[in-house]
Design a protein around this motif. Sequence first.
Motif, PDB file in Angstrom:
ATOM      1  N   ALA A 121      38.946  41.013  55.639  1.00 30.15           N
ATOM      2  CA  ALA A 121      37.852  41.351  54.732  1.00 30.15           C
ATOM      3  C   ALA A 121      38.305  42.317  53.641  1.00 30.15           C
ATOM      4  O   ALA A 121      38.072  42.091  52.452  1.00 30.15           O
ATOM      5  CB  ALA A 121      36.683  41.945  55.522  1.00 30.15           C
ATOM      6  N   VAL A 122      38.985  43.385  54.061  1.00 26.30           N
ATOM      7  CA  VAL A 122      39.411  44.405  53.097  1.00 26.30           C
ATOM      8  C   VAL A 122      40.550  43.885  52.226  1.00 26.30           C
ATOM      9  O   VAL A 122      40.539  44.013  50.994  1.00 26.30           O
ATOM     10  CB  VAL A 122      39.828  45.695  53.831  1.00 26.30           C
ATOM     11  CG1 VAL A 122      40.404  46.712  52.846  1.00 26.30           C
ATOM     12  CG2 VAL A 122      38.639  46.289  54.569  1.00 26.30           C
ATOM     13  N   GLY A 123      41.557  43.285  52.861  1.00 25.93           N
ATOM     14  CA  GLY A 123      42.710  42.792  52.110  1.00 25.93           C
ATOM     15  C   GLY A 123      42.334  41.695  51.135  1.00 25.93           C
ATOM     16  O   GLY A 123      42.803  41.678  49.982  1.00 25.93           O
ATOM     17  N   GLY A 124      41.485  40.760  51.568  1.00 27.03           N
ATOM     18  CA  GLY A 124      41.060  39.689  50.680  1.00 27.03           C
ATOM     19  C   GLY A 124      40.265  40.210  49.495  1.00 27.03           C
ATOM     20  O   GLY A 124      40.455  39.771  48.355  1.00 27.03           O
ATOM     21  N   ALA A 125      39.377  41.174  49.758  1.00 28.12           N
ATOM     22  CA  ALA A 125      38.567  41.735  48.671  1.00 28.12           C
ATOM     23  C   ALA A 125      39.438  42.482  47.669  1.00 28.12           C
ATOM     24  O   ALA A 125      39.248  42.365  46.451  1.00 28.12           O
ATOM     25  CB  ALA A 125      37.497  42.661  49.248  1.00 28.12           C
ATOM     26  N   LEU A 126      40.392  43.267  48.158  1.00 25.86           N
ATOM     27  CA  LEU A 126      41.283  44.006  47.260  1.00 25.86           C
ATOM     28  C   LEU A 126      42.153  43.049  46.445  1.00 25.86           C
ATOM     29  O   LEU A 126      42.377  43.266  45.243  1.00 25.86           O
ATOM     30  CB  LEU A 126      42.153  44.971  48.056  1.00 25.86           C
ATOM     31  CG  LEU A 126      41.431  46.168  48.688  1.00 25.86           C
ATOM     32  CD1 LEU A 126      42.398  46.983  49.545  1.00 25.86           C
ATOM     33  CD2 LEU A 126      40.799  47.042  47.607  1.00 25.86           C
ATOM     34  N   ALA A 127      42.640  41.988  47.090  1.00 25.71           N
ATOM     35  CA  ALA A 127      43.457  41.013  46.371  1.00 25.71           C
ATOM     36  C   ALA A 127      42.643  40.311  45.296  1.00 25.71           C
ATOM     37  O   ALA A 127      43.119  40.097  44.168  1.00 25.71           O
ATOM     38  CB  ALA A 127      44.032  39.992  47.350  1.00 25.71           C
ATOM     39  N   PHE A 128      41.402  39.970  45.621  1.00 26.20           N
ATOM     40  CA  PHE A 128      40.540  39.327  44.627  1.00 26.20           C
ATOM     41  C   PHE A 128      40.300  40.256  43.446  1.00 26.20           C
ATOM     42  O   PHE A 128      40.387  39.834  42.277  1.00 26.20           O
ATOM     43  CB  PHE A 128      39.212  38.931  45.266  1.00 26.20           C
ATOM     44  CG  PHE A 128      38.244  38.281  44.318  1.00 26.20           C
ATOM     45  CD1 PHE A 128      38.384  36.951  43.962  1.00 26.20           C
ATOM     46  CD2 PHE A 128      37.203  39.012  43.764  1.00 26.20           C
ATOM     47  CE1 PHE A 128      37.494  36.349  43.076  1.00 26.20           C
ATOM     48  CE2 PHE A 128      36.315  38.426  42.877  1.00 26.20           C
ATOM     49  CZ  PHE A 128      36.457  37.095  42.533  1.00 26.20           C
ATOM     50  N   ALA A 129      39.989  41.530  43.737  1.00 20.61           N
ATOM     51  CA  ALA A 129      39.744  42.496  42.664  1.00 20.61           C
ATOM     52  C   ALA A 129      40.967  42.645  41.769  1.00 20.61           C
ATOM     53  O   ALA A 129      40.859  42.721  40.541  1.00 20.61           O
ATOM     54  CB  ALA A 129      39.341  43.841  43.262  1.00 20.61           C
ATOM     55  N   ALA A 130      42.163  42.675  42.383  1.00 27.25           N
ATOM     56  CA  ALA A 130      43.393  42.824  41.598  1.00 27.25           C
ATOM     57  C   ALA A 130      43.645  41.595  40.733  1.00 27.25           C
ATOM     58  O   ALA A 130      44.051  41.704  39.566  1.00 27.25           O
ATOM     59  CB  ALA A 130      44.578  43.069  42.535  1.00 27.25           C
ATOM     60  N   LEU A 131      43.387  40.414  41.274  1.00 24.10           N
ATOM     61  CA  LEU A 131      43.665  39.179  40.545  1.00 24.10           C
ATOM     62  C   LEU A 131      42.724  38.963  39.365  1.00 24.10           C
ATOM     63  O   LEU A 131      43.097  38.350  38.367  1.00 24.10           O
ATOM     64  CB  LEU A 131      43.589  37.990  41.499  1.00 24.10           C
ATOM     65  CG  LEU A 131      44.755  37.866  42.496  1.00 24.10           C
ATOM     66  CD1 LEU A 131      44.431  36.863  43.586  1.00 24.10           C
ATOM     67  CD2 LEU A 131      46.037  37.469  41.767  1.00 24.10           C
ATOM     68  N   ILE A 132      41.485  39.483  39.445  1.00 21.42           N
ATOM     69  CA  ILE A 132      40.553  39.288  38.323  1.00 21.42           C
ATOM     70  C   ILE A 132      40.616  40.437  37.319  1.00 21.42           C
ATOM     71  O   ILE A 132      40.112  40.297  36.198  1.00 21.42           O
ATOM     72  CB  ILE A 132      39.102  39.106  38.810  1.00 21.42           C
ATOM     73  CG1 ILE A 132      38.571  40.372  39.479  1.00 21.42           C
ATOM     74  CG2 ILE A 132      39.003  37.896  39.727  1.00 21.42           C
ATOM     75  CD1 ILE A 132      37.078  40.308  39.797  1.00 21.42           C
ATOM     76  N   THR A 133      41.203  41.563  37.724  1.00 18.26           N
ATOM     77  CA  THR A 133      41.314  42.684  36.783  1.00 18.26           C
ATOM     78  C   THR A 133      42.714  42.792  36.183  1.00 18.26           C
ATOM     79  O   THR A 133      42.875  42.939  34.966  1.00 18.26           O
ATOM     80  CB  THR A 133      40.959  44.009  37.476  1.00 18.26           C
ATOM     81  OG1 THR A 133      41.759  44.174  38.654  1.00 18.26           O
ATOM     82  CG2 THR A 133      39.488  44.041  37.858  1.00 18.26           C
ATOM     83  N   LEU A 134      43.737  42.694  37.019  1.00 13.30           N
ATOM     84  CA  LEU A 134      45.115  42.796  36.548  1.00 13.30           C
ATOM     85  C   LEU A 134      45.740  41.436  36.291  1.00 13.30           C
ATOM     86  O   LEU A 134      46.694  41.319  35.520  1.00 13.30           O
ATOM     87  CB  LEU A 134      45.959  43.568  37.567  1.00 13.30           C
ATOM     88  CG  LEU A 134      45.445  44.972  37.946  1.00 13.30           C
ATOM     89  CD1 LEU A 134      46.315  45.587  39.034  1.00 13.30           C
ATOM     90  CD2 LEU A 134      45.381  45.874  36.721  1.00 13.30           C
TER      91      LEU A 134
END
Length: 439
Positions: A216-229
């Motif tokens: 849950a945490v890792g997937g959410a952080l990866a998603f946030a990074a992929l759409i922002t960075l």
Amino acid sequence: MERDRYVDFLRALAICMVVLGHWLITALVREPGGGIVAPELLAEIPWTQWLTLGFQIMPLFFLAGGHAAGGSWARTRAAGGTAAPWLARRALRLLLPAGAYCALVLIAVGICSAAGVDRSTLRLAGWAMAMQFWFLPVYLLLSALTPVLHAAHRRWGLWVPAAMGAVAVAAGTLVTAGVPAAVGPVNYVLVWGVAYQLGFCWRDGQLTRPLTAGMAVGGALAFAALITLGPYPVSLIRVTGETVGNTDPPSPAMLAWVVAQAGVCLLAAPAARRALRGVRVGRAVGFLGGASMTLYLWHMLPVLLAAVFYLAGLAPGAPLGSAAWWALRVPWLLVLAVLLAGVLAVLRPLERALGRLSEAVAPPPGARHDRPALLWAGLACCVTALAYWSVYGLAPDGRFPTPPALAFAAGTALLTLPHRSAARSPRDGETAAPAREAA
């Protein structure tokens, strides 16, 4: 094994959210000349793309589907059954309702075309009635691959979805870099296959609470990074004009969302199961589960029925995205819900008849197929037709789609070919044991 009500709930929830999401973002506008256009809300009002994070929960359908398919295939193997009839039985539960739906829509397309209905209008209506079809060929392919995927799961466990995810990231990166589009379709199977494979792991107890929290945490952080960075948009539905999207084909950002959503879902499972113990809740889940295919297939028909009010100039109008327009979304959704309830009531006899037909023509649990190659060919025809319609609609160029219609009809017929009703013949003096249902 007792049926897991939470699995049924996830499938029903995914379908209901798809219906609600499609209705919410569908906007109809009457032009001064009397015609109707459907502006793309996500493109016209970019902030609405954030709404797709709440409505794109199809990963849960594939997760629940993997859980159910894993148990069904394990029981079939234990009973001595083989892959081809098992797949035919599961495929027909989807293809017969889809076939009835396509037949009725295509009859309407043929009548409207003969009556001289404007081709652009017919093409738009045909696309609206087929926009949900992308799911069916992907799910059928994963069902066809279940014996292989489940064998890999029994041997390597969690390494299988991890490897599939790694290949999906590599393929998605190549697509983003402009590599020929032939690489992209692989991710339909890989990304949604990760959710499907996680369903196997969930059923066998391999997804512990610390692991699901990490997902849950890792997937959410990866998603946030992929759409922002990274280069990926926030929208989990393809938006016209985007050079990079998350769904067509599924991107690494969609994969991250799949993992995060699966983790949250599994963390919530204990509390959700307690909430689902009530008899009334169970009945509601059972009803939605039983009607899920009908809901999924027919949920855009109320939109076309509501369009009559726009054509007649009876629907209230407001500038797209204004406060008044959003306020009108409430009666819009209520009207569509009432219309869909009426559609479901009318279709209930057909739904029951298709259920009986499926049981009559599908191979029984534990059966063996005399001509499995023809069965696989039939599945390929159906998948090809559904994939074509998901891209071009049921009235491409405003015309009747004869080749895919014939391919779908032929494929469905091949899936109903005769079969042997038992996995093995009983020896002298034995009584054939009743086959176990592989639902």
